[in-house]
Design a protein around this motif. Sequence first.
Motif, PDB file in Angstrom:
ATOM      1  N   LEU A  89      12.456  10.328 -28.047  1.00 19.84           N
ATOM      2  CA  LEU A  89      12.198   9.866 -26.686  1.00 19.84           C
ATOM      3  C   LEU A  89      13.379  10.148 -25.764  1.00 19.84           C
ATOM      4  N   LYS A  90      14.585   9.988 -26.278  1.00 23.07           N
ATOM      5  CA  LYS A  90      15.762  10.323 -25.465  1.00 23.07           C
ATOM      6  C   LYS A  90      15.764  11.800 -25.107  1.00 23.07           C
ATOM      7  N   ALA A  91      15.433  12.646 -26.077  1.00 26.60           N
ATOM      8  CA  ALA A  91      15.374  14.081 -25.813  1.00 26.60           C
ATOM      9  C   ALA A  91      14.293  14.407 -24.790  1.00 26.60           C
ATOM     10  N   LEU A  92      13.146  13.733 -24.912  1.00 25.61           N
ATOM     11  CA  LEU A  92      12.053  13.960 -23.970  1.00 25.61           C
ATOM     12  C   LEU A  92      12.456  13.546 -22.562  1.00 25.61           C
ATOM     13  N   ILE A  93      13.078  12.388 -22.432  1.00 23.46           N
ATOM     14  CA  ILE A  93      13.527  11.932 -21.114  1.00 23.46           C
ATOM     15  C   ILE A  93      14.548  12.907 -20.540  1.00 23.46           C
ATOM     16  N   GLY A  94      15.441  13.397 -21.393  1.00 23.00           N
ATOM     17  CA  GLY A  94      16.425  14.362 -20.925  1.00 23.00           C
ATOM     18  C   GLY A  94      15.803  15.656 -20.442  1.00 23.00           C
ATOM     19  N   GLU A  95      14.714  16.081 -21.106  1.00 22.30           N
ATOM     20  CA  GLU A  95      14.041  17.312 -20.700  1.00 22.30           C
ATOM     21  C   GLU A  95      13.202  17.124 -19.442  1.00 22.30           C
ATOM     22  N   GLN A  97      13.257  14.518 -17.214  1.00 21.67           N
ATOM     23  CA  GLN A  97      13.987  13.906 -16.097  1.00 21.67           C
ATOM     24  C   GLN A  97      13.043  13.132 -15.163  1.00 21.67           C
ATOM     25  N   PRO A  98      12.295  12.177 -15.714  1.00 24.86           N
ATOM     26  CA  PRO A  98      11.332  11.447 -14.875  1.00 24.86           C
ATOM     27  C   PRO A  98      12.006  10.436 -13.961  1.00 24.86           C
ATOM     28  N   ASP A  99      11.321  10.123 -12.872  1.00 18.35           N
ATOM     29  CA  ASP A  99      11.748   9.035 -11.989  1.00 18.35           C
ATOM     30  C   ASP A  99      11.173   7.704 -12.438  1.00 18.35           C
ATOM     31  N   LEU A 100      10.113   7.756 -13.238  1.00 14.07           N
ATOM     32  CA  LEU A 100       9.419   6.558 -13.689  1.00 14.07           C
ATOM     33  C   LEU A 100       8.688   6.879 -14.994  1.00 14.07           C
ATOM     34  N   ALA A 101       8.695   5.924 -15.924  1.00 22.06           N
ATOM     35  CA  ALA A 101       7.943   6.070 -17.167  1.00 22.06           C
ATOM     36  C   ALA A 101       6.937   4.937 -17.278  1.00 22.06           C
ATOM     37  N   ILE A 102       5.760   5.246 -17.825  1.00 18.86           N
ATOM     38  CA  ILE A 102       4.716   4.247 -18.042  1.00 18.86           C
ATOM     39  C   ILE A 102       4.293   4.316 -19.502  1.00 18.86           C
ATOM     40  N   THR A 103       4.243   3.160 -20.158  1.00 22.17           N
ATOM     41  CA  THR A 103       3.796   3.122 -21.548  1.00 22.17           C
ATOM     42  C   THR A 103       3.138   1.784 -21.837  1.00 22.17           C
ATOM     43  N   HIS A 104       2.912   1.506 -23.107  1.00 19.26           N
ATOM     44  CA  HIS A 104       2.239   0.285 -23.528  1.00 19.26           C
ATOM     45  C   HIS A 104       3.115  -0.950 -23.310  1.00 19.26           C
ATOM     46  N   LEU A 120      10.856   3.071 -26.431  1.00 20.36           N
ATOM     47  CA  LEU A 120      11.107   3.572 -25.081  1.00 20.36           C
ATOM     48  C   LEU A 120      12.068   2.659 -24.329  1.00 20.36           C
ATOM     49  N   ARG A 121      11.964   1.357 -24.556  1.00 18.46           N
ATOM     50  CA  ARG A 121      12.913   0.428 -23.932  1.00 18.46           C
ATOM     51  C   ARG A 121      14.342   0.817 -24.280  1.00 18.46           C
ATOM     52  N   ILE A 122      14.561   1.149 -25.536  1.00 17.86           N
ATOM     53  CA  ILE A 122      15.901   1.519 -25.971  1.00 17.86           C
ATOM     54  C   ILE A 122      16.274   2.900 -25.454  1.00 17.86           C
ATOM     55  N   ALA A 123      15.359   3.850 -25.570  1.00 16.83           N
ATOM     56  CA  ALA A 123      15.654   5.221 -25.172  1.00 16.83           C
ATOM     57  C   ALA A 123      15.876   5.356 -23.671  1.00 16.83           C
ATOM     58  N   ALA A 124      15.103   4.614 -22.888  1.00 18.73           N
ATOM     59  CA  ALA A 124      15.211   4.708 -21.429  1.00 18.73           C
ATOM     60  C   ALA A 124      16.510   4.116 -20.923  1.00 18.73           C
TER      61      ALA A 124
END
Length: 221
Positions: A89-95, A97-104, A120-124
């Motif tokens: 998830l950290k790698a995905l966020i780095g690639e 570069q979102p302004d906002l994430a939505i999940t469960h 995601l809480r930890i990765a974000a």
Amino acid sequence: MKILALGAHPDDIEIFMFGTLAAYAALGAELAFAIATDGAKGGKGDPAALARARREEALAAAGLLGVTPYFLDFPDGALVADDALIGALKALIGEVQPDLAITHAPNDYHGDHRALSDALRIAASFAVPVLHADTLGGTGFSPTHYVDIAAHWDIKAKAIRAHRSQDPERFVAGARARRTNSGPGNATAHPARWPRPSASSLSSPSPTYANCCLRRRRSGR
């Protein structure tokens, strides 16, 4: 603005948040989808064949909004918030570069949903704010934003129906029930540091249609 939507299973984005994502897309937002598990346990028969079918279904559904999902391919039914998932998830966020994430939501009914939310809480961390989609049936959920998806109901239903292996009409019916019985009210809180365009620009004073009731997670907590 770039929105990253993350679902634990191949049909979760369509069921829990697709209408909201369509509304953001209509405002000009760029969308990215990620699916954490391979979906191999979401039915009977050969797991490998089911995983392949569900990937094709997810591609078709996401394609309705011009999105090609990221497939993380963790085993279905065994998702845990461990170093492997958090690192992915950290790698995905780095690639992305979102302004906002939505999940469960972290208290959703399915263990894979809860694990993805926690990871995601930890990765974000402080890198991106996170919104939680409503739990299935709204159980134990306190929304801060309601999103009117009246103009996007048809594409949401079509996206759910793309998942033919999952008996999708039951989920369409559930979403239809929520859209007609969502109740009065609007957002109960608008965080001061909300990315623009904000959820408030999507909200209506008394929503007739609800895709997901969103709750902001404060970064670092």
